[in-house]
Each structure stands twice: as C-alpha cells, then as structure tokens.
Design a protein around this motif. Structure first.
Motif, PDB file in Angstrom:
ATOM      1  N   ASN A 179      32.276  60.426 -56.471  1.00  0.00           N
ATOM      2  CA  ASN A 179      32.582  59.123 -57.064  1.00  0.00           C
ATOM      3  C   ASN A 179      32.149  57.980 -56.154  1.00  0.00           C
ATOM      4  N   THR A 239      39.760  52.213 -58.610  1.00  0.00           N
ATOM      5  CA  THR A 239      39.559  51.576 -59.904  1.00  0.00           C
ATOM      6  C   THR A 239      40.814  50.826 -60.334  1.00  0.00           C
ATOM      7  N   HIS A 257      25.311  52.769 -57.865  1.00  0.00           N
ATOM      8  CA  HIS A 257      25.535  51.910 -59.030  1.00  0.00           C
ATOM      9  C   HIS A 257      25.709  50.451 -58.603  1.00  0.00           C
ATOM     10  N   TYR A 258      26.453  50.244 -57.517  1.00  0.00           N
ATOM     11  CA  TYR A 258      26.692  48.894 -57.001  1.00  0.00           C
ATOM     12  C   TYR A 258      25.373  48.199 -56.658  1.00  0.00           C
ATOM     13  N   ALA A 285      29.097  55.442 -56.888  1.00  0.00           N
ATOM     14  CA  ALA A 285      29.472  54.025 -56.983  1.00  0.00           C
ATOM     15  C   ALA A 285      28.593  53.168 -56.079  1.00  0.00           C
ATOM     16  N   TRP A 341      31.764  54.759 -64.647  1.00  0.00           N
ATOM     17  CA  TRP A 341      30.564  55.515 -64.961  1.00  0.00           C
ATOM     18  C   TRP A 341      29.658  54.710 -65.906  1.00  0.00           C
ATOM     19  N   TRP A 347      32.109  45.767 -57.128  1.00  0.00           N
ATOM     20  CA  TRP A 347      32.471  47.120 -56.713  1.00  0.00           C
ATOM     21  C   TRP A 347      33.381  47.789 -57.749  1.00  0.00           C
ATOM     22  N   ALA A 366      31.202  48.957 -60.422  1.00  0.00           N
ATOM     23  CA  ALA A 366      30.332  50.051 -59.995  1.00  0.00           C
ATOM     24  C   ALA A 366      31.053  51.390 -60.021  1.00  0.00           C
ATOM     25  N   LEU A 367      32.364  51.375 -59.886  1.00  0.00           N
ATOM     26  CA  LEU A 367      33.137  52.615 -59.893  1.00  0.00           C
ATOM     27  C   LEU A 367      33.247  53.232 -61.290  1.00  0.00           C
ATOM     28  N   VAL A 377      37.380  54.530 -53.281  1.00  0.00           N
ATOM     29  CA  VAL A 377      37.441  54.739 -54.727  1.00  0.00           C
ATOM     30  C   VAL A 377      38.761  54.146 -55.200  1.00  0.00           C
TER      31      VAL A 377
END
Length: 320
Positions: free
Chosen positions: A52, A113, A59-60, A56, A221, A215, A218-219, A111
């Motif tokens: 994860n 969220t 993705h970030y 992330a 999906w 951020w 980004a976490l 991590v």
C-alpha cells in the motif's frame, strides 16, 4: 518466520487486490518477481503495509504531475486498465527513474486513509448520544484522526438505502449507505451543535497543505471512484473550518492522552461543564494514577491552561 517482501506482494495480490484493484493485483505479482523493485519497496517504514505504501508513493508522484506513460493505466488520471494490458514495463521504468523520490516518500509517510464513508456509522451514534445529554453542545475528540475529515461528519449529507436521508443535502459530500434487514438507523431532522473539534495522530495531516491532501488521495486505489470522490470533496469542505490535529508519540500513554484531551475540552467549554466531564476522568481518579497528571506536563502540552485545573476537577468530581 516473517514473510519476505516477495511473499508479502504475492499475498496482497491474492488477498487484498484480487477483485478490488486489477491494476494493483497485476503489479503486485510482477513486483514479487523483480529483485530491484523488491529492494526499493523493502525500504518502506517498518510495520507499514509495504504494498500500500509503495503503490501510494508512485500514485502520489503521478497525481503531483510527473509525466510518464504509466499514467495511462491509472483511472484517477483519466487512464484505464483492462485485462490483457501490460503495465509492468512502464511501472518498472517509472520506479527506476524516480528511485530517490520514491525512497524519500516511503521512508517518512504512513498508510493513513480517511474513510469518509465511515461517517455513515458515526453520525447515528453521535446523534443518539446527543439525545442522552439533552442536545447540549458537543466537543469532538478523534484519536487516530489522520487529517480529521471524520470530525466534520455534520457537514455532510447522508442517505440510507431508499428510506432515510439527512444531514446537509447541499454538501458536496453525499454519503450513501446500504441497509440490510428491517431496522433503520436514527436520522435526526437536525444535528446537535458542535462547539469544538480536535484530533490526535502519530502523523497528523494538514488538509490545507497540498502535499498532505494529495497523499490522502494517493492512498486510494486508482480505480476506486467510490472512495476517491467523497475524499476529494471532503478535503474541499474541511479546508475552510478550523480544526487541530495534534501529533502524539508512538509510545504515548493513553491514560495521559485521554486526561489531556479532557482538560482541553473543559478549558474550551468552561467550568459549567465540570459535572459532566466524561467518565474517563473519574476512571483516572479511581485507578490511583494521578501521577499521570503532573502540572508541568499539562502546562507544556497545553500552554495557557492554568496549572492544576485537571487535578482540581478530578478532586471536585470524585473526591476521596
């Protein structure tokens, strides 16, 4: 025996991403066979969910505007992924091009969220609790608040199945919750007043800081629009009101933390609420742990609070 990094990615592909994130499922299986990517992912913070956090970070960077062909597989960036696509080549290329930036992110980030949809469960409970105290003003304390999005449950709209609606129906955050069975949660016509909100977290995020807000997104999906849209809209709502999310050390004593939070509540609401201070304060007194409430620690933690106020309230509320 602890798992290897390869085994962790294989397990996440099988148990976490299967049927929920086809993109991350395929990437996880590819990473599990790639020594260079495994070595990079292994630099994640200890005790964090490695896949994860690693995903992330990538993705970030993409959300932040780093241009790369990998972006075409991310639905959150306007791309798409379908069975038969091969994102692994581009993913590997991206990671090896941005090793240092990824390493920096996975070394310091967590991590964490903020699941705004959980407010669908919180709101009825808070509303019911408010009735018990005859709708007096509430002061909210969230331990593990992340960015504090759930502290603003009263700024969102709610819909439970096709039976009940409530909250702010004009809010950009509309939370839908499916109902099972004949029972329905209590949905008040109006919410009780909230006079203050405070959160604590090991690594608090400030939604007014672009990097922190990004951020959180980004976490999520890349293809999970049901989580991404409420989060993005909640970030816009929460940027305007003032809320404090404070950092606590990993070794924090929870009794002391609760005591500090209670004193902050009392300080905010005034002496008139002393008889109504929650039972946690009485528990501290019952347990004989007054040593957790030294004036110097309280003064350092909350400048401006008169020394001894919390201890005095303990004595006044439950004298020995």
């Amino acid at each position: 025996m602890s798992e290897t990094a390869s085994e962790i990615f294989e397990r996440f592909a099988r148990d976490e991403f299967h049927n929920t994130s086809p993109l991350y499922e395929q990437l996880s299986r590819g990473i599990a066979q790639d020594p260079k990517l495994l070595a990079l992912a292994a630099q994640c913070r200890k005790d964090e969910r490695m896949p994860n956090l690693f995903f992330a970070a990538v993705h970030y960077l993409l959300l932040k505007g780093v241009s790369h062909p990998l972006g075409r597989f991310y639905k959150s960036l306007g791309g798409s992924y379908a069975a038969g696509d091969d994102p692994m080549t581009d993913f590997r290329s991206f990671c090896l091009q941005h090793v240092e930036r990824i390493r920096e992110l996975i070394a310091v980030r967590l991590v964490q969220t903020n699941e705004v949809s959980r407010c669908a469960g919180l709101m009825p409970v808070i509303a019911a609790a408010s009735k018990v105290v005859q709708s007096r003003p509430l002061y909210l304390v969230d331990i593990g608040a992340s960015a504090g999005l759930n502290l603003f449950w009263d700024h969102y709209g709610y819909k439970y199945g096709d039976r009940h609606e409530g909250g702010d129906r004009k809010s950009p955050v509309q939370i839908e919750c499916a109902l099972r069975g004949p029972n329905t949660p209590p949905v008040p016509a109006s919410f009780p007043p909230v006079t203050g909100r405070v959160g604590v977290d090991l690594n608090p995020l400030d939604v007014r800081v672009e990097e922190d807000a990004l951020w959180l997104r980004a976490l999520i999906w890349p293809e999970d629009e049901k989580r991404e849209e409420p989060c993005r809209n909640a970030l816009a709502v929460v940027r305007h009101p003032s809320v404090g999310v404070h950092r606590i050390p990993a070794h924090a004593d929870m009794d002391l933390l609760r005591a500090r939070m209670i004193d902050r509540v009392v300080d905010h609401l005034g002496d008139a609420v002393a008889p109504d201070v929650p039972h946690v304060l009485r528990q501290v007194r019952h347990s004989g742990r007054e040593h957790l409430l030294p004036d110097d620690i309280l003064a350092q933690s909350f400048p401006g609070i008169a020394p001894g106020r919390l201890a005095q309230r303990c004595q006044a509320i439950h004298p020995r």
